[in-house]
Scaffold this motif. Structure first.
Motif, PDB file in Angstrom:
ATOM      1  N   TYR A   1     -51.602 -32.132  -5.774  1.00  0.00           N
ATOM      2  CA  TYR A   1     -52.585 -32.109  -7.328  1.00  0.00           C
ATOM      3  C   TYR A   1     -53.844 -33.465  -7.679  1.00  0.00           C
ATOM      4  O   TYR A   1     -53.024 -34.031  -9.031  1.00  0.00           O
TER       5      TYR A   1
ATOM      6  N   TYR B   1     -63.781 -25.424  -8.503  1.00  0.00           N
ATOM      7  CA  TYR B   1     -63.345 -23.913  -7.587  1.00  0.00           C
ATOM      8  C   TYR B   1     -63.708 -23.521  -8.699  1.00  0.00           C
ATOM      9  O   TYR B   1     -65.158 -22.169  -8.042  1.00  0.00           O
TER      10      TYR B   1
ATOM     11  N   ASP C   1     -58.779 -29.077 -10.034  1.00  0.00           N
ATOM     12  CA  ASP C   1     -58.758 -27.985  -9.381  1.00  0.00           C
ATOM     13  C   ASP C   1     -59.596 -27.149  -9.349  1.00  0.00           C
ATOM     14  O   ASP C   1     -60.163 -26.457  -8.887  1.00  0.00           O
TER      15      ASP C   1
ATOM     16  N   ARG D   1     -55.416 -23.599  -4.317  1.00  0.00           N
ATOM     17  CA  ARG D   1     -56.952 -23.711  -3.229  1.00  0.00           C
ATOM     18  C   ARG D   1     -56.845 -22.218  -2.686  1.00  0.00           C
ATOM     19  O   ARG D   1     -57.707 -22.245  -1.259  1.00  0.00           O
TER      20      ARG D   1
END
Ligand code: ZN
Length: 243
Positions: free
Chosen positions: A23, A34, A30, A206
């Protein structure tokens, strides 16, 4: 809905390099990036190194749901910040507690137990998240009976938490542990969801299923989204009238 993502953004010295590789901009960036893809969310982020340890009152006052990732047992969050977070939750702010934030001061305070008590080992094992409440809004959009994370830290019972008011996931690890990994509670007007995955050296945030759950959890915890969400009993006003 306004969502704020906060992360302690630190690791143990031996894992710090791996964390930065996984990261580079920080876990909170992150996750926020998203969540920002959801059209119904306005997302901001901060971390422990920002002013007021990242807990700007002006931001918190507008936040509908706070997503919280932290690492260190006995984290050095000022008690004044913990007091404020607790007040905001009791007043109705949703709180999503991720991974090692099980040992955070705010989670311990809201649960009233030693939430830092659990079994753990970082062996990169697969983790199978069994969906034990498929009708729950947090499980919406997941297919099948479980989803798997290919590699993450393993947590195991006994996890010293009060019995969840709603249980969405129980996790089985490659090594055979089980863990109550997706748990809901109400405190005051606030809704709290603890979600296990996310050791900082694996790209767990992710993975599609993890982020579906996180998006669902934010909506579930948001009073604007589900103003009359009561798990244990339906109020008369919540029962649809057939005309
Ligand atoms: Zn971890």
């Amino acid at each position: 809905m306004r969502v704020h993502v906060w992360a302690e953004n630190r690791s143990r010295p031996e894992e710090a390099a791996a964390m930065r590789k996984t990261y580079p901009l920080g876990i909170e960036v992150d996750i926020a990036a998203y969540l920002q893809r959801n059209e119904d969310m306005i997302v901001t982020a901060s971390n422990r190194n920002d002013s007021m340890q990242g807990f700007d009152r002006r931001v918190l006052d507008k936040t509908d749901v706070l997503v919280y990732w932290s690492k260190n047992d006995g984290e050095d969050i000022d008690d004044a910040n913990v007091d404020y977070l607790q007040k905001r939750v009791l007043d109705g702010m949703g709180l999503i507690v991720l991974h090692s934030a099980h040992s955070s001061k705010i989670f311990q305070r809201l649960m009233g137990t030693r939430t830092n008590s659990l079994r753990w080992r970082n062996a990169g094992e697969w983790q199978r998240y069994w969906i034990v409440n498929p009708a729950h809004p947090i499980a919406e959009g997941l297919e099948g009976e479980y989803f798997e994370i290919p590699a993450d830290e393993t947590y195991g019972e006994y996890f010293e938490i009060p019995q969840p008011q709603e249980q969405v996931f129980i996790t089985q690890s490659q090594g055979g542990d089980v863990f109550r990994s997706g748990n809901c509670w109400m405190r005051g007007l606030g809704r709290i969801f603890y979600f296990e995955p996310g050791h900082e050296t694996y790209p767990v945030y992710r993975q599609r299923e993890v982020m579906i759950v996180l998006s669902n959890a934010v909506r579930w915890a948001c009073r604007k989204h589900y103003p009359n969400y009561f798990p244990d009993s339906k109020r008369e006003s919540d029962i649809p009238i057939v005309k």
